[in-house]
Design an enzyme around this catalytic site. Structure first.
Site, PDB file in Angstrom:
ATOM      1  N   ASP A  18      39.615  17.883 -48.666  1.00  0.00           N
ATOM      2  CA  ASP A  18      40.255  18.168 -47.290  1.00  0.00           C
ATOM      3  C   ASP A  18      40.584  16.592 -46.767  1.00  0.00           C
ATOM      4  O   ASP A  18      39.772  15.553 -47.175  1.00  0.00           O
ATOM      5  CB  ASP A  18      39.498  18.880 -46.355  1.00  0.00           C
ATOM      6  N   ASP A  20      41.155  15.800 -42.645  1.00  0.00           N
ATOM      7  CA  ASP A  20      40.473  15.711 -41.155  1.00  0.00           C
ATOM      8  C   ASP A  20      38.943  15.979 -41.328  1.00  0.00           C
ATOM      9  O   ASP A  20      38.634  17.207 -41.835  1.00  0.00           O
ATOM     10  CB  ASP A  20      41.221  16.419 -40.269  1.00  0.00           C
TER      11      ASP A  20
END
Length: 276
Positions: A18, A20
């Site tokens: 991922d 953020d």
């Protein structure tokens, strides 16, 4: 810390991060991010990035990663904006009009696949209403989206993340905007982003590996870990974003990661044990 049994039967071939809360928060790189990516690549692992953030294009994410010392081609980044554009393409309505409640990334990815993105507050003829994070969201945009959906446009959400992490805390996410429109129209959207499987399936096909040959590294139990568990991939929760160790301990089975790590430095020995 491991929270599950080691079910590794085949060597790992891919690491899917991922963005953020994992690689950076806001405009600040997180500790050991560049090191973990470089280490993985040096050992022959395919590295990809999977984000629910729809605000910018894959090309812009490529530039951001480059600035953090993680050179990455745009084709190795899967965003909910691009996945939404691919979903619309799969519907067979090439050139259809799309009303977008969202920022440049969502608008540009949809337009790049040949759709007519309508100007703000112009919904006439809209076949789809595509919704993502929009920091300019207001009542007029809500009203226009509502009118288009009630007139027959298909309601499509890039993601339903309630929050996203920045340097000093959390900000409201695109899911808050999706929920406002859902409340107005009285029906849920088609969800494209995590935890639905579409984005991960596309990445695994591109890599050419099976789910159990990949590990998903994320900061959210309800999206990153859930999508990995549903697909049969390995999962690691890193505590630099949204979910906490207590959250992981108390999570239902479908959101419980195999490993909980404080930083990406702790990912490397996990990977080292599972590489061919």
């Amino acid at each position: 810390m491991s929270t599950g049994t080691d079910h590794c039967e085949r060597p790992l071939r891919a690491v899917i991060f991922d963005l953020d809360g994992v690689i950076y928060r806001g405009k600040t790189a997180l500790p050991h991010a560049a090191e973990a990516v470089a280490w993985s690549r040096e050992r022959g692992l395919a590295v990809r990035f999977l984000t629910n953030n729809s605000t910018v294009t894959r090309q812009e994410y490529s530039r951001r990663l480059e600035a953090f010392g993680i050179p990455t081609p745009a084709e190795h980044v899967m965003t909910s904006a691009y996945a939404t554009a691919l979903y619309l393409k799969s519907r067979g309505d090439d050139g259809a009009k799309v009303y977008v409640v969202g920022e440049g990334g969502l608008r540009e990815e949809i337009a790049a696949l040949g759709f007519e993105v309508l100007p703000p507050l112009r919904t006439d003829g809209a076949r789809y209403v595509a919704v993502g994070m929009d920091r300019a969201f207001n009542y007029d945009l809500l009203r226009s989206a509502m009118a288009a959906i009630l007139a027959g446009a298909e309601f499509v959400a890039s993601n339903r993340d309630a929050t996203f992490p920045v340097e000093n805390g959390l900000l409201p996410g695109g899911g808050t905007i999706v929920s406002a429109i859902e409340t107005a129209v009285g029906s849920p959207p088609i969800l494209v982003g995590k935890p639905t499987p579409r984005m991960l399936e596309l990445l695994l096909v591109d890599i050419g590996c099976e789910p159990d040959e990949a590990i998903i590294v994320g900061d959210r139990l309800d999206t990153d870990i859930k999508i990995g568990r549903a697909a049969g991939a390995h999962t690691a929760l890193v505590l630099t974003g949204i979910s906490s160790a207590d959250d992981a301990r108390d999570a239902p089975e479908d959101r419980r990661p195999e490993w909980v790590i404080s930083t990406l430095a702790q990912l490397l020995p996990i990977l080292a044990e599972r590489i061919a």
